[in-house]
Motif scaffolding. Structure first.
Motif, PDB file in Angstrom:
ATOM      1  N   ILE A  38      15.140  -4.522  -4.458  1.00 33.38           N
ATOM      2  CA  ILE A  38      13.755  -4.040  -4.426  1.00 33.38           C
ATOM      3  C   ILE A  38      13.379  -3.616  -3.008  1.00 33.38           C
ATOM      4  O   ILE A  38      12.778  -2.552  -2.791  1.00 33.38           O
ATOM      5  CB  ILE A  38      12.792  -5.130  -4.936  1.00 33.38           C
ATOM      6  CG1 ILE A  38      13.005  -5.363  -6.432  1.00 33.38           C
ATOM      7  CG2 ILE A  38      11.336  -4.724  -4.668  1.00 33.38           C
ATOM      8  CD1 ILE A  38      12.181  -6.511  -6.992  1.00 33.38           C
ATOM      9  N   ALA A  42      12.572   0.170  -1.957  1.00 33.70           N
ATOM     10  CA  ALA A  42      11.180   0.361  -1.539  1.00 33.70           C
ATOM     11  C   ALA A  42      11.085   0.893  -0.112  1.00 33.70           C
ATOM     12  O   ALA A  42      10.419   1.909   0.148  1.00 33.70           O
ATOM     13  CB  ALA A  42      10.419  -0.957  -1.661  1.00 33.70           C
ATOM     14  N   MET A  46       9.841   4.581   1.153  1.00 39.72           N
ATOM     15  CA  MET A  46       8.693   4.689   2.042  1.00 39.72           C
ATOM     16  C   MET A  46       9.046   5.454   3.315  1.00 39.72           C
ATOM     17  O   MET A  46       8.253   6.271   3.804  1.00 39.72           O
ATOM     18  CB  MET A  46       8.162   3.290   2.389  1.00 39.72           C
ATOM     19  CG  MET A  46       7.384   2.632   1.287  1.00 39.72           C
ATOM     20  SD  MET A  46       6.542   1.109   1.824  1.00 39.72           S
ATOM     21  CE  MET A  46       7.951   0.051   2.212  1.00 39.72           C
ATOM     22  N   SER A  69       0.977   2.600   0.822  1.00 41.43           N
ATOM     23  CA  SER A  69       2.369   2.196   0.594  1.00 41.43           C
ATOM     24  C   SER A  69       2.458   0.699   0.357  1.00 41.43           C
ATOM     25  O   SER A  69       3.197   0.230  -0.517  1.00 41.43           O
ATOM     26  CB  SER A  69       3.244   2.587   1.784  1.00 41.43           C
ATOM     27  OG  SER A  69       3.295   3.989   1.948  1.00 41.43           O
ATOM     28  N   VAL A  73       3.911  -0.774  -3.297  1.00 42.03           N
ATOM     29  CA  VAL A  73       5.164  -1.536  -3.353  1.00 42.03           C
ATOM     30  C   VAL A  73       4.898  -3.002  -3.653  1.00 42.03           C
ATOM     31  O   VAL A  73       5.658  -3.637  -4.391  1.00 42.03           O
ATOM     32  CB  VAL A  73       5.953  -1.382  -2.046  1.00 42.03           C
ATOM     33  CG1 VAL A  73       7.250  -2.186  -2.102  1.00 42.03           C
ATOM     34  CG2 VAL A  73       6.264   0.080  -1.790  1.00 42.03           C
ATOM     35  N   GLY A  77       6.730  -3.693  -7.015  1.00 42.26           N
ATOM     36  CA  GLY A  77       7.858  -4.577  -6.735  1.00 42.26           C
ATOM     37  C   GLY A  77       7.621  -5.982  -7.251  1.00 42.26           C
ATOM     38  O   GLY A  77       8.522  -6.615  -7.818  1.00 42.26           O
TER      39      GLY A  77
END
Length: 261
Positions: A38, A42, A46, A69, A73, A77
């Motif tokens: 993750i 992620a 980003m 962001s 996330v 996530g």
């Protein structure tokens, strides 16, 4: 790893700190690959999409803000991680092994709840803050005319996202005890169907009010103001902040206890 010699069914109402600590370390170790994937996906997205690509395509962009962001996330996530909380229940072999661990149902539930709520929030916020320092340093070298706003992990925006995640992540923990495999997409589909049904019923109930003459200007709408004045919105807000999360946690515990039986 040495646990109590009691059978699982004899420990349903027990909580032993040492045994729980061992379970917590075991589950954290077992989830390390999922958490690592993750983070890799992620932070990679980003950096390439949100920082480099957006900065290159949006030539008139003067300010880069990390709050969006962080919110995206942290939520997505965390929801994925929560949907994997009881992933062993999806396989008969893994389910038997998982349920035969000499720990209580309450300890299983608290363990996954801590890891997917406070554990995820603290770990992600810490790593994201360090990411913003690196991204700011690189971004200032690549985009000299752009201002990078400092991310404040203890600021209002970050805290607001944290508490919303804290409330909503229970939905995916419930799904983890009810669905077998592909929990995340199944929960999303279920929520879409439920939202469509709820929205349709709300429209049928309020269609006369919605079709009546009223003024709306962005978020300022006479219908919403009337609901707020009558206390409807306050009740809904209270239910969201104070009842939804405990209700989801109880449902998760009951669902896990049924699996134990």
């Amino acid at each position: 790893m040495k646990y109590s010699t009691k059978l699982p069914g004899q420990m349903d109402k027990h909580f032993e700190p040492l045994r729980f600590w061992k379970l917590l370390k075991l589950e954290a170790y077992r989830r390390r690959k999922a958490v690592g994937m993750i983070f890799i996906v992620a932070f990679g997205m980003m950096f390439t999409l949100d920082l480099l690509l957006s900065g290159a395509l949006e030539q008139h962009k003067l300010v880069h803000d990390f709050n969006d962001s962080y919110a995206f996330v942290l939520l997505i996530g965390g929801f994925v991680l929560s949907s994997l909380a009881f992933n062993d229940l999806g396989s008969p072999i893994k389910q038997f092994r998982y349920l035969m661990l000499p720990v209580s149902v309450f300890e299983r539930w608290v363990c996954q709840w801590l890891l997917t709520s406070f554990g995820w929030i603290i770990l992600f916020t810490l790593l994201f803050t360090m990411y913003t320092w690196l991204a700011t340093a690189i971004g200032q070298l690549v985009f000299r005319s752009m201002v990078f706003e400092t991310f404040h992990p203890f600021g209002y925006n970050a805290f607001f996202i944290m508490i919303n995640y804290f409330v909503l992540q229970g939905i995916f923990m419930v799904g983890a005890t009810q669905f077998r495999g592909y929990v995340f997409p199944k929960v999303l589909l279920f929520m879409l169907v439920l939202s469509a049904i709820g929205g349709g019923l709300a429209y049928l109930i309020m269609q006369d009010v919605l079709h009546a003459d009223h003024e709306c200007n962005g978020f300022d709408c006479e219908v919403l103001n009337e609901m707020d004045a009558q206390g409807g919105w306050k009740i809904a807000t209270w239910l969201y902040w104070y009842l939804l999360a405990p209700l989801l946690w109880v449902i998760t515990y009951v669902g896990l206890k049924e699996q134990q039986v």
